[in-house]
Scaffold this active site. Structure first.
Site, PDB file in Angstrom:
ATOM      1  CG  HIS A  64      -1.965   1.016   1.229  1.00  0.00           C
ATOM      2  ND1 HIS A  64      -3.122   0.877   0.494  1.00  0.00           N
ATOM      3  CD2 HIS A  64      -2.061   2.209   1.858  1.00  0.00           C
ATOM      4  CE1 HIS A  64      -3.893   1.928   0.686  1.00  0.00           C
ATOM      5  NE2 HIS A  64      -3.261   2.758   1.501  1.00  0.00           N
ATOM      6  CG  ASP A  66      -1.118   5.815   1.471  1.00  0.00           C
ATOM      7  OD1 ASP A  66      -2.290   5.729   1.094  1.00  0.00           O
ATOM      8  OD2 ASP A  66      -0.714   5.402   2.557  1.00  0.00           O
ATOM      9  CG  ASP A 130      -5.852   3.113   4.010  1.00  0.00           C
ATOM     10  OD1 ASP A 130      -6.198   2.666   5.121  1.00  0.00           O
ATOM     11  OD2 ASP A 130      -4.939   3.941   3.883  1.00  0.00           O
ATOM     12  CG  HIS A 399      -7.145   6.766   0.992  1.00  0.00           C
ATOM     13  ND1 HIS A 399      -6.754   6.080  -0.140  1.00  0.00           N
ATOM     14  CD2 HIS A 399      -6.285   6.389   1.964  1.00  0.00           C
ATOM     15  CE1 HIS A 399      -5.702   5.322   0.149  1.00  0.00           C
ATOM     16  NE2 HIS A 399      -5.401   5.506   1.416  1.00  0.00           N
TER      17      HIS A 399
END
Length: 988
Positions: A64, A66, A130, A399
């Site tokens: 993950h 981001d 997420d 997000h």
């Protein structure tokens, strides 16, 4: 990346034989909220998997990242070998609570277009692990994009526990109440471990299954030893590792309906040293498989698609979930993730303004190019400007972006990208307008030392005729405004609210769909004095002295009315607050009072729960943030403004809060139904004191029973009843409002329309409060480490439009008004000095007009380089021709959105049939219409999504809607449908 408590505090493994969920903090009444649901799920619980059935674990390696990629290696080869799979495929993993539908579609379209153009692949599954809560819009969009299954993770901890117990984490989600089975999707909610591998292993004080440790950025440790590296797998500990993994698999198997278990292997920033990871996991999986009979578990590496394909092959009957969302999201009683609905309000507003500007720029450029470019604009440069803003708007939907949960330096990056993209698109739009307005020789009006005036071009990006008031700032008090034909235009001049030495010029404009109006704005002073030409009317200002806040309010003895043809707003002279609103059509008066309050929150972890970028944790009810309020009424023939200024004390020099309310008076001959039926409000909030959360509270006489409705991403509404908890009830009853919300009783409805996301709640009967701004500081180590304390000293200026009336009136006008607020006309303002555009006699383009229930969601030239024919595109990629093709300027992307739910309005909720040849005739002769998937990568005739059994004989795709004839320009769009097309015009 989410906040640490939801991810770092992983529960210990339970007894593998019992499969018991670990103990969790008591949730008080919060758990009782889900008891009826839990009982229902238990009643519906299907027969369990027989103990003799082997459990098959699908180990899905993932990282993950981001918004960032760290390494890319041999991507094409890994894709061809099935060892790498793109899931979601958008530019980012978008937030689900505070993003707008249009921007979700944009970022998916941009990502899917890149992947298809580059690799020829089309993602078929989502991995939405997420985002902080789940919207019911997301699965609908993923279904429209062609996905076969959807995976989410973060839902309220109480609900997740109930669903785990009832083995209800997998279901078919009919997330749209209107589309229902037509766009349902199979959904998997991750269990309590979420998307990270459980790091607790009982035989070591190190974490488990993270052999490469925790990534260190930007410079890796010189000795190659990373923090928290797991013990390497050795013959001495391989049995212990196997027992730990198998125990966790069996624990998870007890929470799901089938013996197939998804076992995510990874977490944030993992697999930066994939060789080390696989060198340890390979022998571990081999060991488990060699003892599968005795362990009762077999394991395999898998992609997400492998897991869903295996699940689908079982042909199990699945539960159906209706249109309810998974918001708000809490991880503990005092960890309600409802603060981010408002965090960094300025960024939220900028992101939406950038999106609206992009929307306008896309259609303006498309209209410039079709039927044929008539100027010298460089189309490659134009596409570059649009692409820059497309990517900036897509990026900020992440997000940890529009949510306001990023660090200040990352926020600054988003702001820079948005501002740069907006500047480029404004340059493009100005170039297009100037190309239309061929300058003429200098005129007498432009000579001399006096001001020559200005011209304004106003573009309506909607495919409806719009009547509205645009506001410009000018430097002279006497003004005359004329249109392209030289006719005077209704206008009003008044003192500026922002610049003391300037003036606000308000112009009433009516603009057909996707068209322009051009205005000449000249001073009436100097040489023009003595002429009889009509000038802008001058507003007068009535001042009211400051009034001290009263603990008890008198019964409205001295009321001042402000009226237009739809409303009378009554203001209380004794308090300088709004008192009530009378609505003409229903002939009903509703008490309405507005004021600003603040929640005082804790920033010291030693003193109790804190608020931060993510969390809202008020210790007690909000308190008034003002002691005195001043008021002035600026009355004009076109517009009347009510300006209220809220001071922290009677002697304060500067105000902290303000409300500017505007009612428009419609002149004879103008159709301004939407304009008349709204009270436009702009607020000022800030700078705040530290650890304050500011709300606008609107108190009414509506008996709403503490029930409000707020939207999912501007697409559909959710009913939000107030729920009582032992702890943190205030925060856990906050919900996101992206575009609209309302409260109602049996007679009237009050609608709030917003141009940015906010948190919203009804804490008392008849009340609705909107959180406008937050400024926080705390000493939580994790927040300090990532600089996530939200010390936001900005002043914000959010806008709400208020609609009050009967259910039928507000239902009919609310959807279109919300779109009108999001996509207000774009004003391009220039000086008349030197040369003057040929405004008189300027030929207007033919309008593009859709029915009032059909919204032009996008009209653009994407410039993709791939063939619409999948076989041709695949062959081109195999030949290595990727990147050689020129941008396709002839393919136009058109997307239409039916705004209304079934039954929402007797007329507007009906299917609507349009002839695209007729609608688009202003752009040229339509020669081909291709219907595509939401993001354009699939021909809908070739798209066959999976069916998931939901009962005897029930299959996805059973629908009451008629089948669609292939191709052709005449289409019928049903309620809530979003349909996407490639349009090809006759080339000239």
């Amino acid at each position: 990346m989410g906040r640490v408590p939801a991810r770092a505090v992983a529960p210990p493994l339970a007894d593998p034989e019992v499969g018991q969920a670990p103990s969790r903090p008591a949730a008080g009444m919060g758990q009782l909220r889900w008891l009826p649901l839990l009982a229902l799920l238990l009643l519906l619980r299907p027969p369990g998997v027989q103990s003799a059935d082997p459990i098959q674990a699908f180990v899905v390696p993932h990282s993950h990242m981001d918004v960032g990629w760290v390494y890319t290696v041999q991507v094409r080869q890994l894709l061809e070998e099935g060892r790498l799979e793109f899931v979601i495929g958008g530019q980012v993993m978008h937030d689900e609570a505070v993003t707008h539908l249009d921007d979700q579609i944009l970022q998916l379209t941009e990502g899917h277009g890149f992947l298809y153009e580059t690799f020829g692949i089309r993602p078929q599954f989502s991995w939405h692990v997420d985002p902080f809560g789940g919207s019911a819009t997301t699965p609908t969009l993923f279904a429209l994009a062609g996905f076969n299954a959807h995976l989410g993770s973060r839902i309220d901890y109480d609900l997740k526990a109930a669903m785990q117990e009832a083995r209800g984490l997998q279901f078919v989600w009919r997330a749209s109440p209107t589309l229902s089975e037509q766009q349902e999707i199979f959904t998997h909610i991750m269990d309590q471990y979420s998307y990270c591998t459980p790091f607790h292993i009982p035989f070591s004080n190190r974490s488990g299954f993270y052999w490469n440790g925790v990534a260190v950025f930007p410079k890796p440790p010189p000795d190659g030893v990373y923090p928290n590296m797991s013990e390497p797998v050795t013959p001495a500990n391989i049995n212990l590792y196997a027992e730990a993994l198998v125990a966790n698999v069996k624990q998870r198997a007890a929470w799901f309906q089938t013996p197939h278990v998804l076992w995510p292997w990874g977490c944030d920033k993992q697999f930066f040293n994939a060789s080390v990871q696989f060198a340890n996991m390979d022998p571990l999986l081999d060991h488990i498989n060699s003892h599968a009979a005795e362990l009762g578990v077999s394991v395999q590496y898998a992609t997400l698609g492998d897991y869903f394909r295996a699940l689908h092959a079982l042909n199990v009957t699945w539960r159906v979930r209706d249109h309810h969302d998974f918001l708000p999201y809490s991880t503990e009683p005092f960890q309600a993730w409802t603060g981010f609905y408002t965090s960094r309000s300025a960024l939220k507003g900028l992101a939406r303004r950038a999106s609206a500007l992009l929307y306008a720029g896309e259609s303006m450029f498309t209209r410039y190019m079709w039927p044929a470019p008539h100027g010298h604009l460089d189309s490659a440069w134009a596409l570059q400007q649009l692409q820059q803003l497309r990517w900036a708007v897509s990026e900020v939907q992440h997000h940890d972006a529009i949510t306001g949960t990023e660090s200040p330096k990352v926020r600054d990056m988003y702001v820079t990208h948005l501002a740069s993209g907006m500047l480029g698109v404004r340059k493009l739009m100005a170039s297009i307008v100037l190309d239309k307005l061929q300058p003429q020789a200098p005129t007498a009006a432009s000579s001399g030392a006096g001001p020559a005036g200005h011209f304004a071009s106003v573009y309506n990006p909607l495919a409806w005729t719009v009547t509205t008031v645009v506001t410009l700032t000018v430097g002279f008090p006497g003004v005359r405004v004329t249109d392209e034909a030289g006719h005077p235009v209704p206008s009003q001049i008044q003192n500026s609210t922002e610049t003391p030495s300037a003036y606000d010029l308000l112009i009433l404009t009516t603009i057909p769909g996707l068209s322009y109006r051009h205005y000449s704005i000249r001073p009436t002073a100097g040489a023009q004095e003595g002429t009889q030409e009509p000038a802008a009317t001058v507003a007068s200002t009535l001042q009211f002295g400051r009034r001290r806040r009263r603990r008890t309010s008198p019964a409205g003895r001295h009321l001042v009315p402000v009226a237009n043809d739809c409303y009378i707003v009554l203001l209380d002279q004794d308090t300088n607050l709004m008192h009530s609103i009378w609505e003409r059509q229903s002939n009903r008066t509703v008490r309405v009072t507005q004021e600003f309050l603040e929640y005082h929150v804790n920033g010291d972890v030693k003193q109790g729960p804190i608020s931060d970028n993510y969390l809202f944790t008020p210790g007690k009810a909000a308190v008034p943030a003002w002691e005195a309020v001043g008021m002035e009424i600026v009355a004009g023939q076109l517009v009347t403004e009510i300006r209220q200024y809220f001071y922290r004390n009677m002697t304060a020099r500067n105000y902290t809060y303000a409300i500017r309310s505007r009612l428009t008076h419609m002149p004879q001959g103008h159709d301004g139904e939407l304009l008349c039926h709204r009270i436009e409000q702009e607020y000022r909030a800030g700078p705040l004191e530290l650890n304050r959360e500011a709300v606008l509270r609107t108190s009414t006489s509506l008996n709403n029973q503490q029930v409000i409705y707020s939207d999912n991403n501007g697409y559909q509404m959710q009913r939000r009843p107030y729920l009582s908890y032992v702890n943190n009830s205030i925060a856990r009853n906050y919900y996101p409002m992206v575009q609209s919300a309302f409260m109602e009783d049996d007679e009237s409805r009050l609608v709030l329309l917003s141009e940015r996301a906010h948190g919203i709640s009804s804490q008392e009967n008849g009340q609705v409060e909107v959180m406008l701004h937050r400024r926080l500081s705390n000493n939580f180590d994790w927040d300090l480490g990532y600089n996530l304390t939200l010390n936001d000293t900005s002043v914000v200026h959010p806008v709400l439009w208020l609609l009050l009336g009967s259910w039928s009136l507000t239902a009919a006008l609310g959807q279109r008004s919300a779109v009108a607020l999001q996509h207000r006309p774009v004003v391009l303002f220039g000086d008349l000095a030197g040369t003057a555009p040929k405004l008189p006699g300027l030929q207007q383009q033919e309008a593009v007009t859709l029915p009032p229930n059909l919204h032009l969601q996008i009209l653009s030239i994407p410039g993709w380089r791939y063939s619409s024919n999948h076989t041709e595109h695949a062959q081109s990629l195999r030949k290595g021709h990727r990147g050689e093709a020129q941008a396709d300027l002839h393919r136009v992307l058109l997307r239409l959105h039916h705004l209304y739910e079934v039954g929402e309005d007797p007329v507007l909720s009906q299917p609507v049939t349009v002839n695209l040849e007729a609608v688009l005739q202003a752009l040229g002769s339509v020669v081909a219409v291709e219907e595509r998937s939401l993001t354009g990568t699939w021909d809908v005739g070739m798209l066959h999504r999976w069916s998931w059994r939901t009962g005897p004989g029930r299959r996805r795709g059973d629908t009451t809607f008629p089948s669609r004839p292939p191709g052709g320009p005449i289409i019928t769009v049903h309620p809530k449908e979003i349909r996407t097309f490639f349009i090809h015009f006759q080339q000239q």
